[in-house]
Design a protein around this motif. Structure first.
Motif, short mmCIF file in Angstrom:
data_model
loop_
_atom_site.label_atom_id
_atom_site.label_comp_id
_atom_site.label_asym_id
_atom_site.label_seq_id
_atom_site.Cartn_x
_atom_site.Cartn_y
_atom_site.Cartn_z
N CYS A 56 -0.85 -28.96 50.43
CA CYS A 56 -0.57 -28.89 51.87
C CYS A 56 -0.03 -27.51 52.26
CB CYS A 56 0.39 -30.01 52.28
SG CYS A 56 -0.40 -31.64 52.33
N SER A 84 -1.96 -25.03 54.83
CA SER A 84 -1.21 -24.42 55.94
C SER A 84 -1.11 -22.90 55.82
CB SER A 84 0.20 -25.02 55.98
OG SER A 84 0.14 -26.43 56.09
N CYS A 97 3.99 -33.96 51.40
CA CYS A 97 2.95 -33.29 52.18
C CYS A 97 3.54 -32.54 53.38
CB CYS A 97 1.93 -34.32 52.67
SG CYS A 97 0.98 -35.08 51.33
N ALA A 144 3.49 -28.16 55.01
CA ALA A 144 3.13 -27.65 56.34
C ALA A 144 4.32 -26.99 57.02
CB ALA A 144 2.60 -28.80 57.20
N CYS A 173 0.03 -33.76 58.34
CA CYS A 173 0.25 -33.76 56.88
C CYS A 173 1.13 -34.94 56.48
CB CYS A 173 0.88 -32.44 56.45
SG CYS A 173 -0.30 -31.06 56.37
N TYR A 222 -1.03 -38.05 56.63
CA TYR A 222 -1.91 -38.07 55.45
C TYR A 222 -1.14 -38.62 54.24
CZ TYR A 222 -4.22 -36.32 51.26
OH TYR A 222 -4.79 -36.23 50.01
N LEU A 236 -6.56 -35.43 58.35
CA LEU A 236 -6.95 -34.07 57.97
C LEU A 236 -7.91 -33.43 58.96
CD1 LEU A 236 -7.60 -34.65 54.15
CD2 LEU A 236 -5.57 -33.60 55.19
N LEU A 270 -7.93 -32.48 49.21
CA LEU A 270 -7.03 -33.54 49.68
C LEU A 270 -7.82 -34.79 50.06
CD1 LEU A 270 -4.62 -31.32 51.79
CD2 LEU A 270 -3.95 -32.74 49.84
#
Length: 335
Positions: A66, A70, A190, A194, A207, A210, A311, A323
């Motif tokens: 992640c 990002s 996650c 980010a 994120c 997810y 995502l 991912l």
């Protein structure tokens, strides 16, 4: 005793995720080894028994992935990924004591070798090291996310303890338990990636979504594997949830769908502790009869689809693909 669970023809793997994060994961592993060091000899012995026990390190890999998603270019993701793994390892050490488990990752649980007291205390040591690394990264937001996760995980474990052996547990109640005890750490792992990348709030939230939905799917597959999998896949004895009187989603579904005689069986086994191998075999038969295992996997697929949808905000690329395939891999463990 094992049953065949539904599956798709493709064979997803974690290979793409492993390739994506390998250089950083090597640094994470080095950090983990360094941070388990102590002048108290038993601490690295107990910690490394579990840490080196063949776990997939999925949660720290998600932090790194992640961060890559990002476009993060700093160094903090390595320490946060190691902190996430320490948090996970600490919960496993503590869980095995609470559950009186004998096996973990295919070998004897630490509590069977060093005792319950050492397992709990080494788990506490790892939590302390995790928080030290969070502070060193210097992000108050990441510290807030992961410290909140630690509280939520503990709440989820206590909720599970309260629900144990209670056949009146509803599906909503059970989902609340696994959101806390399992999915929260996936979500936090996650989200911090980010946050480090200073992405907009909507992407940080994506994120987190997810991770949360992947975590739910992951646990639901584990629930099904406990009755329809193999010891090699589980890393523990098949049927442990049943023997420990744990109420998981397959049981919730079978109990609701069963007749009075079948419900009496579940009460006798889970509330009364009558859970020998013959009872386990009968339980698997009831789960199969009422499609409880296959429906649990279908629910896992549902949450996996939500994870992949989260995502969609991000541009196409290697991190996004890795991912996405990680979701498919987690669900594919059911076959």
């Amino acid at each position: 005793m094992a049953v065949v669970l539904p599956f798709e023809t493709n064979e997803p793997s974690l290979d793409a995720l492993l390739r994506l994060v390998k250089p950083d994961m090597d640094r994470v592993n080095a950090t983990i080894l360094a941070r388990t060091g102590s002048d108290v000899a038993m601490i690295p012995e107990v910690a490394n028994h579990l840490i080196s026990g063949g776990g997939k390190r999925l949660r720290p890999m998600l932090t790194l992935a992640c961060a890559a998603l990002s476009d993060y270019r700093g160094e903090g993701h390595v320490k946060l990924a190691a902190a996430v793994e320490f948090m996970h390892t600490a919960t496993l050490l503590h869980d095995d004591v609470v559950d009186e488990s004998d096996m973990r990752r295919g070998k004897l649980a630490a509590r069977k070798l060093w005792g319950n007291e050492a397992s709990v205390l080494v788990g506490d040591f790892l939590l302390g090291q995790a928080f030290k690394m969070m502070v060193e990264v210097g992000s108050l937001t990441c510290l807030d996310i992961l410290s909140t996760a630690a509280c939520v995980i503990a709440e989820g474990e206590v909720m599970q303890l309260s629900a144990a052996k209670n056949t009146e547990t509803s599906e909503d109640d059970y989902l609340a338990v696994i959101r806390g005890k399992t999915a929260e750490l996936f979500a936090a792992a996650c989200e911090v990636g980010a946050v480090l990348g200073q992405r907009p709030k909507v992407e940080q939230g994506a994120c987190r979504s997810y991770g949360m939905n992947l975590g739910i799917a992951f646990q639901l597959v584990d629930d099904a594997l406990d009755y329809g999998g193999s010891q090699a896949k589980l890393g523990k004895n098949v049927g442990d949830d049943f023997r420990e009187g744990k109420i998981t989603l397959p049981v919730v579904l079978a109990f609701r769908r069963g007749d009075a005689e079948e419900r009496a069986f579940w009460k006798r086994c889970l509330e009364g502790g009558a859970s020998d191998d013959a009872a386990l075999s009968h339980a698997v038969g009831l789960l199969t009869k009422h499609r409880a295992l296959s429906d649990t996997i279908e629910r896992a697929r549902h949450y996996g689809a939500i994870a992949k949808d989260a995502l969609a905000l991000f541009p196409a690329g290697g991190a996004k693909d890795a991912l996405s395939e990680a979701v498919d891999f987690c669900i594919s463990r059911a076959h």
